[in-house]
Every structure is written in structure tokens, then in C-alpha cells.
Write an enzyme that holds these catalytic residues in place. Sequence first.
Site, PDB file in Angstrom:
ATOM      1  N   SER A 143       0.821  -1.210   0.000  1.00  0.00           N
ATOM      2  CA  SER A 143       0.000   0.000   0.000  1.00  0.00           C
ATOM      3  C   SER A 143       0.857   1.263   0.000  1.00  0.00           C
ATOM      4  O   SER A 143       1.839   1.353   0.719  1.00  0.00           O
ATOM      5  CB  SER A 143      -0.879  -0.010   1.248  1.00  0.00           C
ATOM      6  OG  SER A 143      -1.572   1.200   1.344  1.00  0.00           O
ATOM      7  N   GLU A 178       2.221   0.241  11.878  1.00  0.00           N
ATOM      8  CA  GLU A 178       2.683   1.611  11.639  1.00  0.00           C
ATOM      9  C   GLU A 178       2.137   2.624  12.656  1.00  0.00           C
ATOM     10  O   GLU A 178       2.217   3.826  12.453  1.00  0.00           O
ATOM     11  CB  GLU A 178       2.305   2.047  10.215  1.00  0.00           C
ATOM     12  CG  GLU A 178       3.362   1.928   9.151  1.00  0.00           C
ATOM     13  CD  GLU A 178       4.008   0.567   8.938  1.00  0.00           C
ATOM     14  OE1 GLU A 178       3.459  -0.477   9.376  1.00  0.00           O
ATOM     15  OE2 GLU A 178       5.097   0.542   8.362  1.00  0.00           O
ATOM     16  N   TYR A 180      -1.038   3.079  13.637  1.00  0.00           N
ATOM     17  CA  TYR A 180      -2.423   3.546  13.449  1.00  0.00           C
ATOM     18  C   TYR A 180      -3.339   2.921  14.511  1.00  0.00           C
ATOM     19  O   TYR A 180      -2.879   2.187  15.388  1.00  0.00           O
ATOM     20  CB  TYR A 180      -2.892   3.222  12.026  1.00  0.00           C
ATOM     21  CG  TYR A 180      -2.153   4.022  10.965  1.00  0.00           C
ATOM     22  CD1 TYR A 180      -2.305   5.410  10.909  1.00  0.00           C
ATOM     23  CD2 TYR A 180      -1.311   3.415  10.047  1.00  0.00           C
ATOM     24  CE1 TYR A 180      -1.627   6.165   9.950  1.00  0.00           C
ATOM     25  CE2 TYR A 180      -0.630   4.168   9.080  1.00  0.00           C
ATOM     26  CZ  TYR A 180      -0.799   5.538   9.039  1.00  0.00           C
ATOM     27  OH  TYR A 180      -0.128   6.283   8.101  1.00  0.00           O
ATOM     28  N   ARG A 230       1.152   1.441  25.687  1.00  0.00           N
ATOM     29  CA  ARG A 230       1.655   2.788  25.382  1.00  0.00           C
ATOM     30  C   ARG A 230       0.523   3.773  25.114  1.00  0.00           C
ATOM     31  O   ARG A 230       0.560   4.919  25.531  1.00  0.00           O
ATOM     32  CB  ARG A 230       2.538   2.668  24.143  1.00  0.00           C
ATOM     33  CG  ARG A 230       3.069   3.951  23.574  1.00  0.00           C
ATOM     34  CD  ARG A 230       3.847   3.644  22.288  1.00  0.00           C
ATOM     35  NE  ARG A 230       4.393   4.831  21.667  1.00  0.00           N
ATOM     36  CZ  ARG A 230       5.498   5.442  22.058  1.00  0.00           C
ATOM     37  NH1 ARG A 230       6.173   4.973  23.084  1.00  0.00           N
ATOM     38  NH2 ARG A 230       5.946   6.519  21.457  1.00  0.00           N
ATOM     39  N   ARG A 252      -2.041  -6.523   8.007  1.00  0.00           N
ATOM     40  CA  ARG A 252      -0.673  -5.997   8.131  1.00  0.00           C
ATOM     41  C   ARG A 252      -0.361  -5.855   9.605  1.00  0.00           C
ATOM     42  O   ARG A 252      -0.959  -5.048  10.316  1.00  0.00           O
ATOM     43  CB  ARG A 252      -0.566  -4.655   7.405  1.00  0.00           C
ATOM     44  CG  ARG A 252       0.798  -4.039   7.489  1.00  0.00           C
ATOM     45  CD  ARG A 252       1.370  -3.764   6.112  1.00  0.00           C
ATOM     46  NE  ARG A 252       2.592  -2.998   6.220  1.00  0.00           N
ATOM     47  CZ  ARG A 252       2.777  -1.812   5.663  1.00  0.00           C
ATOM     48  NH1 ARG A 252       1.811  -1.269   4.936  1.00  0.00           N
ATOM     49  NH2 ARG A 252       3.912  -1.189   5.795  1.00  0.00           N
ATOM     50  N   HIS A 271       4.934   5.156  13.049  1.00  0.00           N
ATOM     51  CA  HIS A 271       5.421   6.381  12.412  1.00  0.00           C
ATOM     52  C   HIS A 271       6.155   7.285  13.402  1.00  0.00           C
ATOM     53  O   HIS A 271       7.016   8.066  13.020  1.00  0.00           O
ATOM     54  CB  HIS A 271       4.275   7.162  11.762  1.00  0.00           C
ATOM     55  CG  HIS A 271       3.812   6.543  10.473  1.00  0.00           C
ATOM     56  ND1 HIS A 271       4.678   6.057   9.528  1.00  0.00           N
ATOM     57  CD2 HIS A 271       2.572   6.335   9.969  1.00  0.00           C
ATOM     58  CE1 HIS A 271       3.999   5.571   8.501  1.00  0.00           C
ATOM     59  NE2 HIS A 271       2.713   5.722   8.754  1.00  0.00           N
ATOM     60  N   GLU A 272       5.812   7.191  14.672  1.00  0.00           N
ATOM     61  CA  GLU A 272       6.476   8.053  15.651  1.00  0.00           C
ATOM     62  C   GLU A 272       7.819   7.483  16.120  1.00  0.00           C
ATOM     63  O   GLU A 272       8.537   8.147  16.886  1.00  0.00           O
ATOM     64  CB  GLU A 272       5.541   8.293  16.843  1.00  0.00           C
ATOM     65  CG  GLU A 272       5.266   7.057  17.681  1.00  0.00           C
ATOM     66  CD  GLU A 272       3.940   7.147  18.462  1.00  0.00           C
ATOM     67  OE1 GLU A 272       2.883   7.234  17.814  1.00  0.00           O
ATOM     68  OE2 GLU A 272       3.975   7.126  19.697  1.00  0.00           O
ATOM     69  N   ARG A 286      12.451  -2.279   2.273  1.00  0.00           N
ATOM     70  CA  ARG A 286      13.774  -2.263   1.636  1.00  0.00           C
ATOM     71  C   ARG A 286      14.098  -3.556   0.871  1.00  0.00           C
ATOM     72  O   ARG A 286      15.218  -4.070   0.930  1.00  0.00           O
ATOM     73  CB  ARG A 286      14.881  -1.941   2.661  1.00  0.00           C
ATOM     74  CG  ARG A 286      14.897  -0.497   3.110  1.00  0.00           C
ATOM     75  CD  ARG A 286      15.346   0.481   2.037  1.00  0.00           C
ATOM     76  NE  ARG A 286      16.794   0.457   1.860  1.00  0.00           N
ATOM     77  CZ  ARG A 286      17.372   0.154   0.695  1.00  0.00           C
ATOM     78  NH1 ARG A 286      16.659  -0.159  -0.367  1.00  0.00           N
ATOM     79  NH2 ARG A 286      18.677   0.198   0.596  1.00  0.00           N
ATOM     80  N   ARG A 346       7.459   1.007  -3.399  1.00  0.00           N
ATOM     81  CA  ARG A 346       8.267   1.978  -4.150  1.00  0.00           C
ATOM     82  C   ARG A 346       8.974   1.348  -5.362  1.00  0.00           C
ATOM     83  O   ARG A 346       9.015   1.973  -6.425  1.00  0.00           O
ATOM     84  CB  ARG A 346       9.260   2.652  -3.196  1.00  0.00           C
ATOM     85  CG  ARG A 346       8.566   3.439  -2.076  1.00  0.00           C
ATOM     86  CD  ARG A 346       9.551   3.961  -1.043  1.00  0.00           C
ATOM     87  NE  ARG A 346      10.281   2.880  -0.400  1.00  0.00           N
ATOM     88  CZ  ARG A 346      11.357   3.036   0.348  1.00  0.00           C
ATOM     89  NH1 ARG A 346      11.843   4.257   0.536  1.00  0.00           N
ATOM     90  NH2 ARG A 346      11.943   2.017   0.911  1.00  0.00           N
ATOM     91  N   CYS A 382      14.951   6.837  -1.973  1.00  0.00           N
ATOM     92  CA  CYS A 382      15.233   8.240  -1.648  1.00  0.00           C
ATOM     93  C   CYS A 382      14.023   8.945  -1.037  1.00  0.00           C
ATOM     94  O   CYS A 382      14.181   9.970  -0.363  1.00  0.00           O
ATOM     95  CB  CYS A 382      15.672   8.971  -2.908  1.00  0.00           C
ATOM     96  SG  CYS A 382      14.355   9.088  -4.156  1.00  0.00           S
ATOM     97  N   GLN A 402      12.058  10.888  -2.310  1.00  0.00           N
ATOM     98  CA  GLN A 402      11.915  12.286  -2.717  1.00  0.00           C
ATOM     99  C   GLN A 402      10.608  12.623  -3.421  1.00  0.00           C
ATOM    100  O   GLN A 402      10.062  13.689  -3.214  1.00  0.00           O
ATOM    101  CB  GLN A 402      13.095  12.685  -3.604  1.00  0.00           C
ATOM    102  CG  GLN A 402      14.280  13.137  -2.780  1.00  0.00           C
ATOM    103  CD  GLN A 402      15.476  13.502  -3.629  1.00  0.00           C
ATOM    104  OE1 GLN A 402      16.455  12.778  -3.656  1.00  0.00           O
ATOM    105  NE2 GLN A 402      15.405  14.594  -4.323  1.00  0.00           N
ATOM    106  N   CYS A 436       7.969  10.175  -3.671  1.00  0.00           N
ATOM    107  CA  CYS A 436       6.847   9.339  -3.222  1.00  0.00           C
ATOM    108  C   CYS A 436       6.426   9.777  -1.817  1.00  0.00           C
ATOM    109  O   CYS A 436       5.543  10.619  -1.670  1.00  0.00           O
ATOM    110  CB  CYS A 436       7.176   7.860  -3.323  1.00  0.00           C
ATOM    111  SG  CYS A 436       8.722   7.379  -2.564  1.00  0.00           S
ATOM    112  N   GLY A 476      20.408  20.998 -13.937  1.00  0.00           N
ATOM    113  CA  GLY A 476      21.206  22.011 -13.249  1.00  0.00           C
ATOM    114  C   GLY A 476      21.696  23.098 -14.176  1.00  0.00           C
ATOM    115  O   GLY A 476      21.902  24.236 -13.762  1.00  0.00           O
TER     116      GLY A 476
HETATM  117 FE1  SF4 Z   1      11.953   4.839  -4.871  1.00  0.00          FE
HETATM  118 FE2  SF4 Z   1      12.841   7.360  -4.711  1.00  0.00          FE
HETATM  119 FE3  SF4 Z   1      11.162   6.604  -6.641  1.00  0.00          FE
HETATM  120 FE4  SF4 Z   1      10.284   6.796  -4.150  1.00  0.00          FE
HETATM  121  S1  SF4 Z   1      11.025   8.463  -5.396  1.00  0.00           S
HETATM  122  S2  SF4 Z   1       9.865   5.157  -5.561  1.00  0.00           S
HETATM  123  S3  SF4 Z   1      12.045   6.059  -3.036  1.00  0.00           S
HETATM  124  S4  SF4 Z   1      13.267   5.899  -6.319  1.00  0.00           S
END
Ligand code: SF4
Length: 669
Positions: free
Chosen positions: A26, A167, A169, A178, A217, A255-256, A291, A314, A340, A342, A344, A646
Site C-alpha cells: 500500500s 505503523e 495507526y 503505550r 498488516r 510512524h512516531e 527495503r 516503491r 530516496c 523524494q 513518493c 542544473g
Molecule cells: Fe523509490 Fe525514490 Fe522513486 Fe520513491 S522516489 S519510488 S524512493 S526511487
Amino acid sequence: MNPYPHLLEPLDLGHTTLRNRVIMGSMHTGLEDRAKHLPELAAYFAERAEGGVALSVTGGYAPNWHGWLLPFGSQMTSRRFADKHRVVTDAVHEHEGKIAMQLLHAGRYGYHPFKRAASTKPSPITPFRAPKAMTAKEVDRTVDDFAASAVLARRAGYDGVEIMGSEGYLINQMLTARTNDRTDRWGGSAEKRMRFPVEIVRRVREAVGDDFIVMYRMSLLDLVDDAQSWEETVELATKLETAGVSIINTGIGWHEARIPTIVTSVPRGAFAWVTGKLRPEVSVPVVASNRINTPELAEEIIASGQADLVSMARPLLSDPFFVQKAAEDRGDEINTCIACNQACLDHTFQNVRASCMLNPRAGHETTLVLSPTRVSKRIAVVGAGPAGLAAATELAGRGHDVELFEALPEIGGQFSLAARIPGKEEFAETIRYYSRRLETSGVTLHLNRRVTVGDLAGFDEVVVATGVEPRVPSIPGADHPSVVDYQEVIRGRATVGRTVAVLGAGGIGFDVSEFLLHESGEPLEHWMARWGVTDPALERGGLATKIALPPKRQVFLLQRKTTDLGKGLGKTSGWVHRQTLKDSGVEMIKGVSYDRIDDAGLHVTVDDQRRVLNVDTIVLCTGQESVRDLVEPLEASGVPVHVIGGADVAAELDAKRAIKQATELAARL
Ligand code: SF4
Ligand code: NAP
């Protein structure tokens, strides 16, 4: 023989069969919330199903409005909305894939004032007042709401649901002392706290019948204090099995939690061992996650018996055809996710549609279309950094005749620097991907070629992607022998002493600091010790005392701004970089003015106080300047010129913008 026999083996679930072992986990894209976006969501999932994914899971849908993640966020509570989802489920089924809807109640993580949770304990990561604690009746009604949503998901054509129990929730919140201080039948003991998820699964199963996938999950490592013990986790898993789950998926960390679980510095497959620990305790299939980004690793996890399936989200954003390429033994053509975040998760947390830095089409399948060209042109691309590589390969993929010129002996640009940073080794995968893609798309590559305007005569179009060069600030003494720039350091062309001042605390200042402090290729045991992760059978939630590893150097990281250092780094990864440097004893100094550099070191003024940092080496990470010397003469020569990456704008350059700009240009030309 196919190198991934376990990964590609079908899995019989009794009433249905998954065509292989790949689940697309998800990921909230932002397309879930409004009916008008469902056709785009359909195109997004259809492409992944076409690429061979066995079972996709949608972003989370709340079972009632108290469970929203965001105000007016996605919820599955009406027949009308369910019927609109047919477009999504039909699109996936057309490609013989299966799809499950995730049911998620955010509890205290909700970003809205109507949230309900196990108790009034506020969330440490949500900027809203404390939630209201549910009454016992409300808890009971919430269980029914999960069952009602599952029935609607079935009506919408989904093959199953995933109940989000990890996660941090609501379900997690109900499960642990907790956050659950209730004294009614839903709290007070571990057994009573388990009643909530077990009842949800029982009533969902009762409502949907036997021929429907119910995945759960489960949080196998909470990574927070006062978490579940391992015995409790196993007990819950066996109860869920009895209650009727079909598959148990793995969730890692609330998440925390202050431990990274998915960023690129987390070693590959870092948590598969904990799924492997649960597997012998249950007889339903279990899913490893977090990962996992290559077919080799996925195959190894399943072949070694740690899991029956793998969940990747990802990696299927970066390459929807991951499974198909693996099945055709073209694993080297996979555009590997480099974790990364960045485009997503950083987008998700900013309430922007999720996409992928490496694949800007993700989430934009209907609008960013790279169809074959009708008129093939001769196109020169100058510069083989991320922007130039993306432009060249996408243009060639569309049928243009493309030549790519690079002044250095290697491709990759800033990515070849990033790949040398400890914890960023994954960036080498992107260079591998593009090396292969240049071959398969038929780009003619010229390395060691610094082109002149004359060399580019005769091309129909020229794309200038010549990137950036380090900025040299005007500090008196900046030409002192102790001063080097970041490129020289990362490429190993500069000698760096034991004490170092890093000037500039942008992404590169942080990267260089990590490069100076640690070695690349950190083994999993080191990483676990450094972040305090252990076997949950030894410590509740798998949380141990952190063991600091001795840094290689003493580093000072400086910036002129008075804001905290690292503020501009990625939302989901910046805190990991800050914590790593803090744990390595880096002194972070803000609000400095640089007075001069001489044999005594770096002279600065901070808070009106003068200070001399007696360092051996000073590394400049003070931003970038565009390299665009070709642009004006090219324009004057009359050839159509396109400047990207750049070379276009150096300020706050990032690869996400560079690759997106390159891909959009390639779609247009
Ligand atoms: Fe993977 Fe980065 Fe693409 Fe997200 S933005 S899916 S972490 S490569
Ligand atoms: P940056 O983020 O623009 O940072 C440049 C730093 O130099 C700033 O800290 C700035 O801070 C300082 N600076 C700028 N001009 C200066 C001057 N004239 N004299 C002294 N200091 C000066 O650029 P970057 O670090 O080079 O990174 C480039 C881009 O790469 C980033 O925007 C980022 O998107 C990407 N990147 C990201 C990461 C990551 O997120 N982990 C890692 C690497 C690269 P002060 O002006 O306050 O001193």
C-alpha cells in the site's frame, strides 16, 4: 532456467491463486480520495498489473470519518463510491492481476479534529489536539464499520482487503499499553487489547465469506517503548489465523518511532529476519517487506524460507515492469528504487500526489505519455548526468536518433558522487540502469567528449544538460591549501585531515559529512546496533540501547542561516541525516559569518563572538552554479536548444526536478 523460480511460483490461497509472490504494498498516492481521480488510479494500477504484479494493495481507506487520515480523506462507506471503484478493479483484472483495498483507521494519527482513538493520549507527530477516546460502544461500532467497508470493497470488485494493523495507526494504538489505558473490555490486559483486531478480522470474514482475501498488516517490530512483547505478537498472529486471515503482511515501526525503516541508508532486506521469525508460528502465508528492491533479494528471502511472499511498493513505482523483466531474465533492465523518498513519501507527507523521482510517469500515467514519434529527428544531448540520461533514453525510446556527449570518462553526473556516500550506495543502481538503457534504446554514447558548438552542427535539436559546478564563496583565504571542494573529496582526489570544517549545510554538506565520518557498505549488525534495533524476543518492540560507533573524524558543519541545520532536507529522510551526524559528534553551527581562512584554520563570527576552528581541512559545499557556456553560442547558431537540469537552474537543484523536466521534454519533442 529462470533465476527467480521461488519468486515467480504461483501461490494457492484455496479459493484463488496468486500468479507469483509479488505484492505491491500500500502507498497513498493522493488519487484515492476523490471519485474524479479514480480513472487515473486505474491507469496507475493497470500498468503495474500489466507488469506482472500478483496482488496490488490500494492506499488506505477509512472505515468511518473518525478514522480519516486527512480532512475529507479517503473512506469506503458508501455504495455509490464503491461502484465508482469498478473502473480500478476492472482495469487490474483486465491484466489478470488482483487488487485489495486497504482499510485504515488513523486513530490519533489523523490530521483533523474529529479523530477518535484508544485513549486521549496525543500523537507526538500530529499537529492537532488530543483525540477523543472511543466509548466501548464506539469501539464496537468501529469493528462493524471495518466489516461494512470490506463488504463495499467486495461490491466494488476488489479481490480482498488489507486490514492496516501496523505503523502506529488505530489498531496498533489499541494493542499496546503505550496508548491504550482503557479499563473496559477493550483494554486492561494484553488479551483484552487484542480483542479489537481479532474481532475486526472475525467480523470481516463473517461478512465477506470464504472466497475473499483478508490480509492483515501486522506490526512485527513496533520500535517504540511500551510496545507488544514477542509472545503477544505471536499470540495475536495465531488468533488472527483462527479468526480467518488469509495472509499476514509485515509492518515495521510506528510512524512516531525514531528509527529509520525504509530510507536508503537502511540496509536492503533489513527486516526480513523478523518475518522469518513469525513464519513457523502460523500456517497462513506471510509477507516480508521494507527495503526489498531487487528480484535477487526477493528470491533469496522466499527461497531461504523467511517469507512466502514479498511486498514492494516503491520499487513498483520506479519500475512497473519489475516482475515482467525478472520473468524474462532482464533483471539488469529494472529501474531500481533507490529508497530516496523524494517524490513518493515526501510528496505524500506534503499532501502532493505521489510519484517517483526516477519514473515521473508514476501517478501521471494518463498525462505523461511517451508514445512513438512520427518524425524521427537527430538529437544531441550534452551531459550524461540524471537529466541528460533521462532525456537521451526517453527520446531514443520514442524513436529519435540520439547521440549523448559526456566530457568525463563515466556517466552519472551528480549520481556518481552520491553513490560514494555511505548509506547512498543504491544510487549506483540508477547508473547501472541507465548504462543498460542506453544500450537497449540505441543511444550513441560518446564519453571523454567535451563538445564545441561546431561539433553540434547538423543536429535537428540540442539538449543541454551540462549540469553544475561547485560554487566558490568569496571568503578571504578561500584559495588556502586547506580548502577543497566537495567533488574533489568525494572523488578521492583530496587529502582530508582528522579535523574538518564543512561549509554549507545543504544536502551535499550533510552527505560530505557522512562521507568523512563512516565507511560505505555498513553491515546489518552495525546498523542495528547504531539505531538500537534488536530481536523483539529480547526487548519489547525490538528496541535496544543505541551503541555509538566511533567516527573517523571530528567534523564541524556550518551555515550562515540561523535556522536549524538540515531544515531543507527531505521530509521523511532529513531527520535520519540529522540524527546520524548528531550521534557521530558533529558540531552543527548556524548563523555563522565566515571571516577568513589562514594557517590557524577557519575564522568565524557566531552570535557576535569570534571563533577560530583549528581544522586541518575545509570542504566547500556552498551550493552550485549552472554550467551553460554552450547555450548562447548554440542559440546564436540557430539550432533549437533546450536547457534542462542544473544547467537550467542550479538553485536547489535536485534530481527529481532534473529527471521530470527531461522526461517532459522527451515526451514533447
Ligand atoms: Fe523509490 Fe525514490 Fe522513486 Fe520513491 S522516489 S519510488 S524512493 S526511487
Ligand atoms: P543547497 O541545498 O543549496 O545548499 C548550499 C549550502 O551552501 C547552503 O547551506 C547555503 O547555506 C550555503 N551557501 C550558499 N551560498 C553560499 C555562499 N556564497 N557562501 C557560503 N555559503 C553558501 O545545495 P547543495 O547542498 O549543494 O545541494 C544541491 C541539491 O542537491 C539540494 O538542493 C538537494 O536537492 C540535492 N541533494 C539533496 C540531498 C539530500 O536531501 N540528502 C543530498 C545531496 C543533494 P547558507 O547560505 O545558510 O550558508
